[in-house]
Design a protein around this motif. Structure first.
Motif, PDB file in Angstrom:
ATOM      1  N   ARG A  50      87.367  17.584 -17.846  1.00  0.00           N
ATOM      2  CA  ARG A  50      88.462  18.676 -17.699  1.00  0.00           C
ATOM      3  C   ARG A  50      87.860  19.716 -16.887  1.00  0.00           C
ATOM      4  O   ARG A  50      88.523  20.220 -15.765  1.00  0.00           O
ATOM      5  N   MET A  51      86.656  20.336 -17.235  1.00  0.00           N
ATOM      6  CA  MET A  51      86.197  21.232 -16.499  1.00  0.00           C
ATOM      7  C   MET A  51      85.774  20.870 -15.048  1.00  0.00           C
ATOM      8  O   MET A  51      86.037  21.822 -14.164  1.00  0.00           O
ATOM      9  N   LEU A  52      85.231  19.614 -14.849  1.00  0.00           N
ATOM     10  CA  LEU A  52      84.952  19.188 -13.439  1.00  0.00           C
ATOM     11  C   LEU A  52      86.172  19.011 -12.686  1.00  0.00           C
ATOM     12  O   LEU A  52      86.159  19.268 -11.547  1.00  0.00           O
ATOM     13  N   GLU A  53      87.279  18.577 -13.562  1.00  0.00           N
ATOM     14  CA  GLU A  53      88.489  18.318 -12.812  1.00  0.00           C
ATOM     15  C   GLU A  53      88.934  19.829 -12.229  1.00  0.00           C
ATOM     16  O   GLU A  53      89.799  19.821 -11.237  1.00  0.00           O
ATOM     17  N   ILE A  54      89.029  20.860 -13.157  1.00  0.00           N
ATOM     18  CA  ILE A  54      89.531  22.182 -12.678  1.00  0.00           C
ATOM     19  C   ILE A  54      88.698  22.731 -11.625  1.00  0.00           C
ATOM     20  O   ILE A  54      89.317  23.121 -10.527  1.00  0.00           O
ATOM     21  N   ILE A  55      87.432  22.493 -11.499  1.00  0.00           N
ATOM     22  CA  ILE A  55      86.694  22.836 -10.355  1.00  0.00           C
ATOM     23  C   ILE A  55      86.646  22.069  -9.095  1.00  0.00           C
ATOM     24  O   ILE A  55      86.974  22.839  -8.029  1.00  0.00           O
ATOM     25  N   TYR A  56      86.769  21.005  -9.268  1.00  0.00           N
ATOM     26  CA  TYR A  56      86.797  19.996  -7.937  1.00  0.00           C
ATOM     27  C   TYR A  56      88.186  19.278  -7.651  1.00  0.00           C
ATOM     28  O   TYR A  56      88.051  18.334  -6.712  1.00  0.00           O
ATOM     29  N   GLY A  57      88.983  19.213  -8.718  1.00  0.00           N
ATOM     30  CA  GLY A  57      90.065  18.897  -8.570  1.00  0.00           C
ATOM     31  C   GLY A  57      91.012  18.859  -7.295  1.00  0.00           C
ATOM     32  O   GLY A  57      91.714  18.084  -6.619  1.00  0.00           O
ATOM     33  N   SER A  58      90.784  20.145  -6.505  1.00  0.00           N
ATOM     34  CA  SER A  58      91.456  20.562  -5.291  1.00  0.00           C
ATOM     35  C   SER A  58      90.850  19.616  -4.220  1.00  0.00           C
ATOM     36  O   SER A  58      91.512  19.392  -3.191  1.00  0.00           O
ATOM     37  N   GLU A  59      89.687  19.104  -4.293  1.00  0.00           N
ATOM     38  CA  GLU A  59      89.095  18.760  -3.306  1.00  0.00           C
ATOM     39  C   GLU A  59      89.411  17.242  -2.988  1.00  0.00           C
ATOM     40  O   GLU A  59      89.485  16.775  -1.697  1.00  0.00           O
ATOM     41  N   SER A  60      89.560  16.411  -3.925  1.00  0.00           N
ATOM     42  CA  SER A  60      89.854  14.910  -3.643  1.00  0.00           C
ATOM     43  C   SER A  60      90.764  14.561  -4.684  1.00  0.00           C
ATOM     44  O   SER A  60      90.843  15.155  -5.846  1.00  0.00           O
ATOM     45  N   GLN A  61      91.275  13.576  -4.603  1.00  0.00           N
ATOM     46  CA  GLN A  61      92.268  12.746  -5.505  1.00  0.00           C
ATOM     47  C   GLN A  61      91.160  12.408  -6.674  1.00  0.00           C
ATOM     48  O   GLN A  61      90.598  11.140  -6.686  1.00  0.00           O
TER      49      GLN A  61
ATOM     50  N   GLY B 143      84.657  32.540 -16.580  1.00  0.00           N
ATOM     51  CA  GLY B 143      86.087  33.043 -16.757  1.00  0.00           C
ATOM     52  C   GLY B 143      86.847  31.759 -16.613  1.00  0.00           C
ATOM     53  O   GLY B 143      88.051  31.964 -16.388  1.00  0.00           O
ATOM     54  N   LEU B 144      86.137  30.382 -16.498  1.00  0.00           N
ATOM     55  CA  LEU B 144      86.876  29.398 -16.021  1.00  0.00           C
ATOM     56  C   LEU B 144      88.203  29.300 -16.843  1.00  0.00           C
ATOM     57  O   LEU B 144      87.709  29.146 -18.375  1.00  0.00           O
ATOM     58  N   LYS B 145      89.242  28.717 -16.458  1.00  0.00           N
ATOM     59  CA  LYS B 145      90.371  28.623 -17.494  1.00  0.00           C
ATOM     60  C   LYS B 145      91.080  27.258 -16.816  1.00  0.00           C
ATOM     61  O   LYS B 145      91.082  27.150 -15.908  1.00  0.00           O
ATOM     62  N   SER B 146      91.679  26.623 -18.005  1.00  0.00           N
ATOM     63  CA  SER B 146      92.667  25.240 -17.496  1.00  0.00           C
ATOM     64  C   SER B 146      93.852  25.777 -16.824  1.00  0.00           C
ATOM     65  O   SER B 146      94.452  27.072 -17.534  1.00  0.00           O
ATOM     66  N   PRO B 147      94.112  25.476 -15.904  1.00  0.00           N
ATOM     67  CA  PRO B 147      95.732  25.509 -15.288  1.00  0.00           C
ATOM     68  C   PRO B 147      96.722  25.444 -16.403  1.00  0.00           C
ATOM     69  O   PRO B 147      97.884  26.025 -16.392  1.00  0.00           O
ATOM     70  N   HIS B 148      96.325  24.702 -17.269  1.00  0.00           N
ATOM     71  CA  HIS B 148      97.460  24.241 -18.117  1.00  0.00           C
ATOM     72  C   HIS B 148      97.418  24.898 -19.435  1.00  0.00           C
ATOM     73  O   HIS B 148      96.309  24.652 -20.141  1.00  0.00           O
TER      74      HIS B 148
END
Lengths: 383, 201
Positions: free
Chosen positions: A226-237, A54-59
């Motif tokens: 982009r998928m990896l950014e969405i999944i792990y974006g909150s963990e680090s910059q 169900g992964l979706k891009s926040p944008h």
């Protein structure tokens, strides 16, 4: 020589310095993404991600990949010894702008049917058609270029759906470019009608039992990143700008192997439902030490049948090998050759129409003086 | 008279022309005598060069190594790569009367070309007294020796079938006479003729 090289000289130095810096940071970013990809694959396997599908891009306007059933950090080789036949189509168009003497909107579509090991020349069909309006009259007004392009895309797919073929070998239909219509989503009634027509053509290709793939050469997409950014974006910059999925998969895929199949999540992907749902994989069609990554879009009806995926995979490799050190499917190149409309053909068609109209006493407009002035020197470029 | 078209004229001048044909058409061989019908009669010529242009795709395929039959057939039958033939004019006919002079005007674009059969060859070579040899021998950038030997072989065969076995020696005598002041070219031409007739004997 209109370029002022004196002005450019210091800028060229800057350009090279910046490019060098970007190049150096790229390999670090690629390593980072590869680590994340392996981690993500492990976490999916161990069940950490429950609702990854169900992964979706926040944008809302961004596109991203979604894992499907295959492990996402693996490469897959083709396992196929089955025979097949190939069908490809391509299209070209003439569009006009208000500088032209006559408004001409026309599409030229080619189809080519190729039977490997048949010792027969491929069969070719080409049709040229003026764009028509809702009343089925030839449109004499200016048609926007994006609309002509969309009509061309639908007609290209139509060629693949409607090609009559005898024989019982599986038919692999290939088109140049993505299966997702680039011009979507659009809200106008005209676009919506064309889009529904396109979906109907896709259904027809499926009903005809054809394996369908869209071949995207030199893809710029960063859907997996982009998928990896969405999944792990909150963990680090994470800073994964200026790299593409092709950079990643050129490290991961051996020549001839493909990536896992991913689902495509985009603003318009929700319009492709059920068996029409859009999926894709990356494929290394290059040689040892010279990887060349392409993206192949498929529909769920193809992805769900692994033998169809193997066939498509093998067929694309076979076709690319025909072209030697610059791999590209031969059949797509030929379809392009048969379809492409060159600038001088537009000129010839304009002259022919002008002559016939003048004979009939129809007063026609003239090309703008700006356009004529540009033609004073022999035209050497398209724009 | 042969009525199967062997190509259409692409460009021409008073001395010769270039004809394009598709690979599926009967392609004349080097030295073949051809004719191009025009309003008043026919223009006759000899094929002195056959060239097949390449393009980017052909170069890439050739470098790729193994090329499947389907791709070869595709390139030969579907792709628009014509065989081009250069023709030197050697005479013309008006009302069936043959002249070994250059035609009064060259044929026009897209005129059709036909390969001459044995009867045409006999009729043309029996007319006059080898006047057309001078067009071949004075042609620029034409392999005169090779062209003459190919033509003499074909004409000799047609003449022998027509009961004139002496035609070839008369033709060679005429060549020697025409080239008596150009020893180098005479050696070249006779050497080519000798090679051709040795090979065929």
């Amino acid at each position: 020589m209109p370029i002022n090289y004196l002005d450019l000289q210091p800028q060229i130095k800057d350009y090279c310095e910046q490019a060098e810096s970007t190049y150096k940071s790229r390999s670090r970013k690629v390593d980072q993404v590869l680590d994340l990809l392996h981690r993500c694959a492990d976490e999916i396997t161990s069940g950490v991600f429950q609702d990854i599908s169900g992964l979706k891009s926040p944008h809302p306007n961004n596109r991203c990949a979604r894992p499907d059933i295959e492990r996402i950090d693996q490469s897959y080789r083709s396992i196929n010894e089955e025979k097949y036949v190939l069908l490809a189509s391509d299209g070209s168009q003439i569009t006009s702008n208000h500088h032209d003497a006559l408004p001409i909107s026309l599409i030229n579509i080619s189809g080519i049917f190729y039977q490997p090991n048949s010792r027969k020349a491929p069969k070719i069909q080409t049709f040229s058609e003026f764009i028509r309006n809702a009343e089925n009259d030839i449109a004499l007004e200016m048609i926007p270029e994006d609309q002509v392009n969309m009509i061309r895309d639908v007609a290209e797919a139509g060629m693949l759906a409607n090609w009559h073929s005898e024989g019982d070998l599986p038919i692999i239909a290939i088109s140049d470019g993505p299966l997702e219509l680039f011009h979507e989503p659009r809200t106008s009634a005209k676009h919506q009608r064309l889009f529904q027509e396109y979906l109907e053509v896709l259904r027809k290709i499926r009903q005809a039992g054809r394996i369908f793939g869209g071949y995207i050469d030199k893809p710029r997409a960063d859907l997996v990143i982009r998928m990896l950014e969405i999944i792990y974006g909150s963990e680090s910059q994470l800073d994964l700008a200026s790299i593409s999925d092709a950079d990643i998969f050129s490290h991961l895929l051996e020549p001839g192997s493909r990536s896992a199949i991913f689902q495509l999540n985009s603003p318009s992907s929700s319009n492709y439902t059920g068996p029409l749902a859009l999926q894709f994989f990356y494929l290394n069609v290059g040689l040892k030490d010279k990887p060349w990554i392409v993206r192949v879009e498929i529909n769920r009806w193809t992805a769900d049948n692994i033998s169809s995926v193997h066939l498509l995979h093998q067929a694309l490799l076979d076709q690319c090998r025909l072209m030697g050190s610059q791999p590209y499917p031969y059949i797509l190149h030929r379809a392009h050759e048969e379809a492409v409309v060159h600038f001088d053909e537009k000129e010839k068609l304009t002259s022919l129409l002008s002559f016939l109209l003048q004979q009939s006493g129809v007063e026609i407009g003239s090309r703008s003086y700006k356009s004529s002035a540009k033609e004073l020197q022999k035209r050497t470029r398209m724009k | 008279m042969n009525d199967i078209s062997a190509g259409r004229l692409l460009r021409s001048n008073t001395r010769g022309c270039v004809v394009g044909c598709h690979i599926s058409q009967p392609v004349p061989v080097f030295g073949s005598m051809i004719n191009i019908p025009i309003e008043t009669g026919r223009v006759f010529g000899l094929v002195y060069d056959i060239h097949i242009d390449d393009d980017g795709l052909v170069r890439q395929l050739a470098a790729a190594g193994s090329v499947p039959d389907e791709v070869i057939l595709d390139n030969r039958t579907n792709r628009n790569v014509p065989v081009e033939m250069s023709i030197i004019f050697i005479g013309y006919s008006i009302d069936r009367k043959i002249s070994h002079l250059l035609p009064p005007r060259p044929p026009l674009s897209l005129d059709e070309m036909y390969i001459c059969d044995a009867e045409d060859l006999r009729n043309f070579t029996n007319a006059g007294h080898f006047g057309y040899f001078r067009h071949i021998l004075s042609g620029q950038d034409i392999p005169a020796g090779e062209l003459l030997s190919a033509h003499l072989q074909a004409a000799n065969s047609a003449q022998r079938d027509g009961g004139n076995p002496n035609w070839i020696s008369e033709a060679i005598q005429e060549i020697i006479s025409l080239l008596r002041d150009n020893h180098e070219l005479m050696t070249n031409v006779l050497s080519a003729i000798s090679d051709a007739f040795l090979a065929s004997s």
